[in-house]
Design a protein around this motif. Sequence first.
Motif, PDB file in Angstrom:
ATOM      1  N   ASP A  99     -10.260   1.183  -9.669  1.00 19.16           N
ATOM      2  CA  ASP A  99     -10.258   0.424  -8.529  1.00 19.16           C
ATOM      3  C   ASP A  99     -10.190  -1.124  -9.194  1.00 19.16           C
ATOM      4  O   ASP A  99     -10.514  -2.006  -8.101  1.00 19.16           O
ATOM      5  N   ASP A 100      -9.961  -1.263 -10.379  1.00 18.17           N
ATOM      6  CA  ASP A 100      -9.490  -2.752 -10.791  1.00 18.17           C
ATOM      7  C   ASP A 100      -8.704  -2.850 -11.751  1.00 18.17           C
ATOM      8  O   ASP A 100      -8.682  -3.297 -12.963  1.00 18.17           O
TER       9      ASP A 100
ATOM     10  N   LYS B 135      -2.833   0.612  -3.924  1.00 17.96           N
ATOM     11  CA  LYS B 135      -2.644  -0.764  -3.484  1.00 17.96           C
ATOM     12  C   LYS B 135      -2.245  -1.830  -4.625  1.00 17.96           C
ATOM     13  O   LYS B 135      -2.780  -1.467  -5.897  1.00 17.96           O
TER      14      LYS B 135
ATOM     15  N   THR C  40      -2.936  -7.340  -9.266  1.00 16.76           N
ATOM     16  CA  THR C  40      -4.265  -6.316  -9.202  1.00 16.76           C
ATOM     17  C   THR C  40      -3.645  -5.205  -8.380  1.00 16.76           C
ATOM     18  O   THR C  40      -2.784  -5.123  -7.428  1.00 16.76           O
TER      19      THR C  40
ATOM     20  N   ASP D 139      -5.082  -1.010  -7.093  1.00 13.10           N
ATOM     21  CA  ASP D 139      -6.025   0.080  -6.818  1.00 13.10           C
ATOM     22  C   ASP D 139      -5.639   1.470  -7.009  1.00 13.10           C
ATOM     23  O   ASP D 139      -4.245   1.369  -6.345  1.00 13.10           O
ATOM     24  N   TYR D 140      -6.072   2.687  -7.537  1.00  7.18           N
ATOM     25  CA  TYR D 140      -5.318   3.749  -7.410  1.00  7.18           C
ATOM     26  C   TYR D 140      -6.403   4.855  -7.517  1.00  7.18           C
ATOM     27  O   TYR D 140      -7.128   5.011  -8.207  1.00  7.18           O
ATOM     28  N   LEU D 141      -6.246   5.777  -6.353  1.00  8.98           N
ATOM     29  CA  LEU D 141      -6.825   6.854  -6.281  1.00  8.98           C
ATOM     30  C   LEU D 141      -6.193   8.132  -6.206  1.00  8.98           C
ATOM     31  O   LEU D 141      -5.264   8.331  -5.463  1.00  8.98           O
TER      32      LEU D 141
ATOM     33  N   ASP E 172      -9.923   7.440 -10.213  1.00  9.23           N
ATOM     34  CA  ASP E 172     -10.290   6.279  -9.307  1.00  9.23           C
ATOM     35  C   ASP E 172     -10.309   5.094 -10.067  1.00  9.23           C
ATOM     36  O   ASP E 172     -11.275   4.946 -10.575  1.00  9.23           O
TER      37      ASP E 172
ATOM     38  N   THR F 115       0.788  -1.111  -0.038  1.00  9.70           N
ATOM     39  CA  THR F 115      -0.033  -0.124  -0.070  1.00  9.70           C
ATOM     40  C   THR F 115       1.056   1.173   0.074  1.00  9.70           C
ATOM     41  O   THR F 115       2.000   1.173   0.683  1.00  9.70           O
TER      42      THR F 115
END
Length: 719
Positions: free
Chosen positions: A447-448, A397, A431, A433-435, A445, A377
């Motif tokens: 998320d996948d 993540k 896999t 996630d990025y925000l 955003d 993370t």
Amino acid sequence: MNKMLTPNSTRVLALVLCMGAMQPARAVVDVVPVETAADSGDIVVTARRRAESLQDVPVSVTAFDQTQLEVSGIKSLRDMSRLMPGVQFTERGSLSTQLTIRGVGGDSRNIGIEAGVGMYLDGVYIPRTSGYNADLAEIAQVEVLRGPQGTLFGKNTIGGVINITTREPSETLEGSVYASYGNYNAFRTQTSLSGPLSDTLFAKLTVATFDRDGYIHNIFNDQDVNDENRRGARAQIVFKPSEELKIKLNADVTRDRRTVLQTQMDSGVGAAASYYTGNRFEANSDRPNGDKRNMWGSDLTAEYSLPNDMVLASISAYRKINVTVSSDIDQLPINLFNSDPLTDFVQMASQEFRITSPGDGPFRYVGGLYYYHQRGTAQRQIFIGGSLANGAINRAKAITNSYAAYINADYDLLPLLTVNGGLRYTYEKKTGDYLQIRGPVLSYDFDDLRRSDKNVSWTGSLTYKPSRALTLYATASKGFKSGGFNLDTIGAANLVARDLIFGPESVVNYEAGIKGQLFDRILRYSLSVFRMDYSDKQVAQLVSTGASTVSSVQVTNAGKARIKGFEFETTLRPVSGLTMSANASYLDAKYTRFDYASIGVAVPVSYAGNRVEFTPDWMVGGQAEYRFPAGAGEIFLVGNVTYTGDMFLQAEALPKYRESGYTLVDARVGYEVGDLMVSLWGKNLTKQDYRTYARVFGGLDQAVWGEPRTYGAELRYRF
């Protein structure tokens, strides 16, 4: 190759042959008995997962043992990298550590990027480059393997391997105490105690500390920065219930607290015009520059020898690396850009099963199954003008699951001719996630994020040994590094998820070499010539897109590069007490295709023909060690000179990124009597200034400089 032998290169090669760089090590790892090789005076390495004479290994390997590391004052990978041909190490804080071998490797600057050079500690893969530069304590041997190594090690490695083995607990009570004090109030200690707990159980505890004042003065707050404050410990337990079974448990912990400048002003361009002094030992920074690193890990290795001398091994490991950085990005007394915090929290678990055949038959092999899991993370908070609302908040993540099977085998076609082959299959799934919260047009955003890679890597070689003192080999191998995600601050508008995903890279390495001994081992030498075809090289760059005043981190696959050159090492012991050694590497590394276009920039820019970054044309080293009796003990004198040639510090290959060649001089003089050793030492004695990194950020020229002259005294006592 004829282009490499220019008049300048001929003069440098002559210098290599005349200089008196590290000696090869004699190191023993107890996978199989090695008394025969050791007694014959051969240098023993375990680069191919069995104890072999370095003379017989068809791989370019440099090896160091504990004695050589101590004599040369090697305390970390940063120290050691200067003395290994073809190896470059750069650190600008724990989050941005870069290691390359022959120009292959790179900077795993965020959790979505893999390292290109693998580091192994007692057979366990260290997952992030942020965990590389810890203290080297109680080391039995260090081996540097160049080129792809996927058919010998658990985790796939494209550029090479740094293989570190620690000294195991002893069967009798013993220990050591070490202390060193030097300028900048540098104080380093190391204490080790080892011995039996029972007839079958043995333990060892090593504790190390390192404190040093900063050597750069921040005139803004009258404080010194670039200091050291490190604590570390390592515990080992070995259980030997029988001759056939050995179980080893390791656990280690490191705590770092430093005030480190990620960069410094490198010119008076732009907003730095009123503040640039040209003094590399001065800073003028108004925001915090902190670097906190906590690492710990544990591993369990079990080895069982079957009646036919086949060895079965299981290696289970868990490791955690947490890094938190605060940085005044602009390094000015005006608050343009700063980050607080930047974090990478990574944990990994791995399991390897390995089988090693007996080493005395015509057919010998090593095979294994490997599983690797990494979860990371990250957070980035970028302030612009002191305001987070004008800056960026990033949270990311990434999860990696990697599965592999490998085998490497030798077969003696003739008494003097051996063929080697190896295969590795890798399946890797990621896999993420990025925000990013960054204004109306730069917020994302995703998320996948997903990608997977399947690959077959291979190696093959022929080894011809016409005599015990001469070995010829030719090798071809292919390495692979999986793709990933760019989970750093981005500054271009209208991105979609695929813009953050980059593909795998690969290298095909062709190498031929000769290893020999002359005059009853008075002279040892090795020479290797190689060519590497680098495809889809992953390059991380800071680029301006026009969508923001803050540069964007962009990761792209850079087409193709070609790297060719040679490496040479020799050791000469002409008289009793005198050892002279030298090494050299030459690299001709260029992009052959790099049709690079920054995101958000309409006009493509080709970097084809540019030199690959962090690949000096020449690296040359020479060392001389002389020992002679004095009273009840002996005096030793050690001198070391290393030359690093011209290189570029960014792929753009602009004049501002070119670093001219520089020479570093180290020396040591000491007295050793019985179990006591005292010495005086000095590094970078000529006070050479040199840059290890450079960039442009927000219109500011920035750089990282190498360490200044350091000197001190040390004492070691063994009991």
